[in-house]
Design a protein around this motif. Structure first.
Motif, PDB file in Angstrom:
ATOM      1  N   LEU A   1       0.404  27.404  -5.556  1.00  0.00           N
ATOM      2  CA  LEU A   1       0.644  26.821  -4.236  1.00  0.00           C
ATOM      3  C   LEU A   1       1.795  25.807  -4.233  1.00  0.00           C
ATOM      4  CD1 LEU A   1      -3.071  26.251  -3.141  1.00  0.00           C
ATOM      5  CD2 LEU A   1      -1.539  28.101  -2.408  1.00  0.00           C
ATOM      6  N   LYS A   2       2.499  25.694  -5.345  1.00  0.00           N
ATOM      7  CA  LYS A   2       3.586  24.726  -5.427  1.00  0.00           C
ATOM      8  C   LYS A   2       4.677  24.999  -4.394  1.00  0.00           C
ATOM      9  CE  LYS A   2       2.190  22.334  -9.098  1.00  0.00           C
ATOM     10  NZ  LYS A   2       1.830  20.903  -9.044  1.00  0.00           N
ATOM     11  N   GLN A   3       5.050  26.260  -4.225  1.00  0.00           N
ATOM     12  CA  GLN A   3       6.092  26.580  -3.255  1.00  0.00           C
ATOM     13  C   GLN A   3       5.631  26.288  -1.831  1.00  0.00           C
ATOM     14  OE1 GLN A   3       9.348  27.437  -3.957  1.00  0.00           O
ATOM     15  NE2 GLN A   3       9.518  26.950  -1.772  1.00  0.00           N
ATOM     16  N   GLN A   4       4.371  26.562  -1.550  1.00  0.00           N
ATOM     17  CA  GLN A   4       3.834  26.249  -0.227  1.00  0.00           C
ATOM     18  C   GLN A   4       3.902  24.748   0.027  1.00  0.00           C
ATOM     19  OE1 GLN A   4       2.549  28.425   2.360  1.00  0.00           O
ATOM     20  NE2 GLN A   4       2.992  26.466   3.341  1.00  0.00           N
ATOM     21  N   ALA A   5       3.597  23.961  -0.998  1.00  0.00           N
ATOM     22  CA  ALA A   5       3.663  22.509  -0.863  1.00  0.00           C
ATOM     23  C   ALA A   5       5.091  22.069  -0.535  1.00  0.00           C
ATOM     24  CB  ALA A   5       3.183  21.842  -2.147  1.00  0.00           C
ATOM     25  N   ARG A   6       6.074  22.632  -1.229  1.00  0.00           N
ATOM     26  CA  ARG A   6       7.478  22.290  -0.954  1.00  0.00           C
ATOM     27  C   ARG A   6       7.858  22.672   0.474  1.00  0.00           C
ATOM     28  NH1 ARG A   6       8.419  25.354  -5.673  1.00  0.00           N
ATOM     29  NH2 ARG A   6       8.172  24.053  -7.525  1.00  0.00           N
ATOM     30  N   ASP A   7       7.463  23.865   0.873  1.00  0.00           N
ATOM     31  CA  ASP A   7       7.800  24.333   2.224  1.00  0.00           C
ATOM     32  C   ASP A   7       7.200  23.410   3.282  1.00  0.00           C
ATOM     33  OD1 ASP A   7       9.142  26.456   1.084  1.00  0.00           O
ATOM     34  OD2 ASP A   7       7.518  27.906   1.407  1.00  0.00           O
ATOM     35  N   ASN A   8       5.977  22.975   3.067  1.00  0.00           N
ATOM     36  CA  ASN A   8       5.315  22.080   4.027  1.00  0.00           C
ATOM     37  C   ASN A   8       6.070  20.762   4.159  1.00  0.00           C
ATOM     38  OD1 ASN A   8       3.284  23.970   4.333  1.00  0.00           O
ATOM     39  ND2 ASN A   8       1.806  22.889   3.051  1.00  0.00           N
ATOM     40  N   VAL A   9       6.470  20.210   3.026  1.00  0.00           N
ATOM     41  CA  VAL A   9       7.186  18.937   3.034  1.00  0.00           C
ATOM     42  C   VAL A   9       8.534  19.075   3.738  1.00  0.00           C
ATOM     43  CG1 VAL A   9       8.353  17.249   1.555  1.00  0.00           C
ATOM     44  CG2 VAL A   9       6.042  18.027   0.984  1.00  0.00           C
TER      45      VAL A   9
ATOM     46  N   SER B   1       0.831  -1.207   0.000  1.00  0.00           N
ATOM     47  CA  SER B   1       0.000   0.000   0.000  1.00  0.00           C
ATOM     48  C   SER B   1       0.863   1.252   0.000  1.00  0.00           C
ATOM     49  CB  SER B   1      -0.931   0.003   1.226  1.00  0.00           C
ATOM     50  OG  SER B   1      -0.191  -0.203   2.416  1.00  0.00           O
ATOM     51  N   TRP B   2       0.503   2.186  -0.886  1.00  0.00           N
ATOM     52  CA  TRP B   2       1.230   3.446  -1.037  1.00  0.00           C
ATOM     53  C   TRP B   2       0.211   4.574  -0.930  1.00  0.00           C
ATOM     54  CZ3 TRP B   2       6.581   3.792  -2.355  1.00  0.00           C
ATOM     55  CH2 TRP B   2       7.214   2.552  -2.544  1.00  0.00           C
ATOM     56  N   GLN B   3       0.171   5.243   0.216  1.00  0.00           N
ATOM     57  CA  GLN B   3      -0.848   6.276   0.450  1.00  0.00           C
ATOM     58  C   GLN B   3      -0.363   7.656   0.017  1.00  0.00           C
ATOM     59  OE1 GLN B   3      -2.465   6.347   4.420  1.00  0.00           O
ATOM     60  NE2 GLN B   3      -3.456   8.332   4.111  1.00  0.00           N
ATOM     61  N   LEU B   4      -1.095   8.244  -0.906  1.00  0.00           N
ATOM     62  CA  LEU B   4      -0.814   9.612  -1.361  1.00  0.00           C
ATOM     63  C   LEU B   4      -1.503  10.606  -0.438  1.00  0.00           C
ATOM     64  CD1 LEU B   4      -1.335   8.946  -5.143  1.00  0.00           C
ATOM     65  CD2 LEU B   4       0.710  10.060  -4.239  1.00  0.00           C
ATOM     66  N   VAL B   5      -0.744  11.592   0.010  1.00  0.00           N
ATOM     67  CA  VAL B   5      -1.278  12.645   0.881  1.00  0.00           C
ATOM     68  C   VAL B   5      -0.908  13.991   0.279  1.00  0.00           C
ATOM     69  CG1 VAL B   5      -1.273  13.650   3.199  1.00  0.00           C
ATOM     70  CG2 VAL B   5      -0.980  11.175   2.908  1.00  0.00           C
ATOM     71  N   SER B   6      -1.882  14.844   0.066  1.00  0.00           N
ATOM     72  CA  SER B   6      -1.614  16.164  -0.484  1.00  0.00           C
ATOM     73  C   SER B   6      -0.604  16.914   0.374  1.00  0.00           C
ATOM     74  CB  SER B   6      -2.910  16.977  -0.580  1.00  0.00           C
ATOM     75  OG  SER B   6      -2.621  18.331  -0.891  1.00  0.00           O
TER      76      SER B   6
ATOM     77  N   ALA C   1      -3.289  17.960  -8.324  1.00  0.00           N
ATOM     78  CA  ALA C   1      -4.277  18.790  -7.616  1.00  0.00           C
ATOM     79  C   ALA C   1      -3.656  19.903  -6.769  1.00  0.00           C
ATOM     80  CB  ALA C   1      -5.186  17.929  -6.736  1.00  0.00           C
ATOM     81  N   ILE C   2      -2.372  20.210  -6.989  1.00  0.00           N
ATOM     82  CA  ILE C   2      -1.753  21.354  -6.316  1.00  0.00           C
ATOM     83  C   ILE C   2      -1.712  22.498  -7.322  1.00  0.00           C
ATOM     84  CG2 ILE C   2       0.286  22.257  -5.142  1.00  0.00           C
ATOM     85  CD1 ILE C   2      -0.962  20.006  -3.596  1.00  0.00           C
ATOM     86  N   ASP C   3      -2.443  23.537  -7.044  1.00  0.00           N
ATOM     87  CA  ASP C   3      -2.487  24.689  -7.952  1.00  0.00           C
ATOM     88  C   ASP C   3      -1.087  25.274  -8.130  1.00  0.00           C
ATOM     89  OD1 ASP C   3      -4.465  26.731  -9.304  1.00  0.00           O
ATOM     90  OD2 ASP C   3      -2.983  27.942  -8.213  1.00  0.00           O
ATOM     91  N   ASP C   4      -0.826  25.789  -9.329  1.00  0.00           N
ATOM     92  CA  ASP C   4       0.497  26.353  -9.610  1.00  0.00           C
ATOM     93  C   ASP C   4       0.911  27.398  -8.588  1.00  0.00           C
ATOM     94  OD1 ASP C   4       0.411  24.722 -11.792  1.00  0.00           O
ATOM     95  OD2 ASP C   4       0.416  26.328 -13.298  1.00  0.00           O
TER      96      ASP C   4
END
Length: 291
Positions: free
Chosen positions: A59-67, A24-29, A54-57
């Motif tokens: 919000l890409k930097q926000q996604a990186r920062d969160n990770v 199982s490989w769970q994808l999480v936004s 499903a990550i709006d353009d």
């Protein structure tokens, strides 16, 4: 980080099924920070933080920062990154190249071996790459993709494949691309591929699609729902009854009770050996030991 959380993370990672055999490989936004710890501590074999779909353009930097912030706090996971044709791919690699806690990356929309290899090299040749094959061209190039330097396991982007080809979400329509990925994985020396996710809330549908994938030789499945890993793990593991048969079959051979006289027993012998290996990975005991 709280000591209790750190201890739970350490325990979970120590008992996690390794990625080479993960079911199982769970994808999480990557925007849902509140779900990161729950996924890592949950029943899924491996977690993928998703910076692509499903990550709006904007919000890409926000996604990186969160990770990156979560990794700095002790989190560990795979990350799905944007495909090489986008302007976000280079930024994703730059951000992740030295990230602590990164297991590897899932590369979206792979259509050539070169895309896998250059991604692997840009990450310092330290982190494995799971090519996500999502198009007719990707399926056609699956063998070369499976042989690419840095590739870990193939994965099937079934939704985008259907969008690209117009195929229906039916077993007969999905049999060809799934089989192509299974054959490519075998030729490339990789573990069986990871199937696409089942979209829906019913476990009956998830079991049905998982069984279809297992029948064709796939060995894992993506999922989007924290309730799905338990079902996937069960369906992609050998049953206790299967393990009991395999153990008995192999014991007869080892004791000299059976002799391979022609080719008829060879497939069963290979299957018994495969079942016992997978039973060891997932700690499945024979049926008589379960009773």
């Amino acid at each position: 980080m709280e000591p209790e959380l750190a201890e739970r993370r350490t325990h979970r990672e120590a008992n996690r099924v390794v990625s080479a055999h993960a079911r199982s490989w769970q994808l999480v936004s990557a925007l849902r920070v509140e779900e990161f710890d729950a996924a890592q501590l949950g029943r899924t074999d491996q977690v993928i933080l998703d910076m692509e779909d499903a990550i709006d353009d904007s919000l890409k930097q926000q996604a990186r920062d969160n990770v990156l912030a979560w990794f700095e706090g002790g989190g560990r996971a795979w990350v799905r990154i944007n495909d090489v044709t986008t302007r976000f791919w280079s930024d994703d690699l730059l951000a992740l190249s030295d990230a602590r806690g990164l297991h590897g990356v899932m590369l979206a929309k792979v259509e050539s071996a070169e895309q896998v290899t250059v991604t692997y090299q840009r990450l310092g040749a330290r982190h494995p790459v799971i090519p996500l094959v999502e198009s007719a061209l990707g399926i056609e190039e699956a063998v070369s993709i499976a042989r690419a330097t840095g590739g870990h396991r193939l994965a099937f982007g079934s939704g985008d494949y259907r969008k690209d080809t117009g195929a229906a979400n039916e077993p007969v329509a999905m049999a060809c691309p799934r089989t192509r990925l299974v054959l490519a994985s075998r030729i490339g020396g990789l573990t069986g591929p990871i199937d696409g996710p089942t979209v829906g809330t019913t476990h009956a549908l998830l079991r049905e699609q998982s069984q279809d994938a297992v029948t064709l030789g796939m060995t894992g499945k993506l999922c989007l729902d924290p309730e799905q890993p338990g079902v996937i793990n069960e369906e992609f593991s050998p049953s206790p009854a299967d393990v009991a048969w395999a153990v008995e079959f192999l014991e007869e051979f080892e004791a000299g009770g059976r002799v391979i006289r022609d080719g008829s027993d060879k497939p069963r012998l290979a299957r018994a050996e495969l079942i016992t290996r997978r039973a060891a990975y997932f700690r499945v005991r024979p049926l008589h030991e379960e009773l």
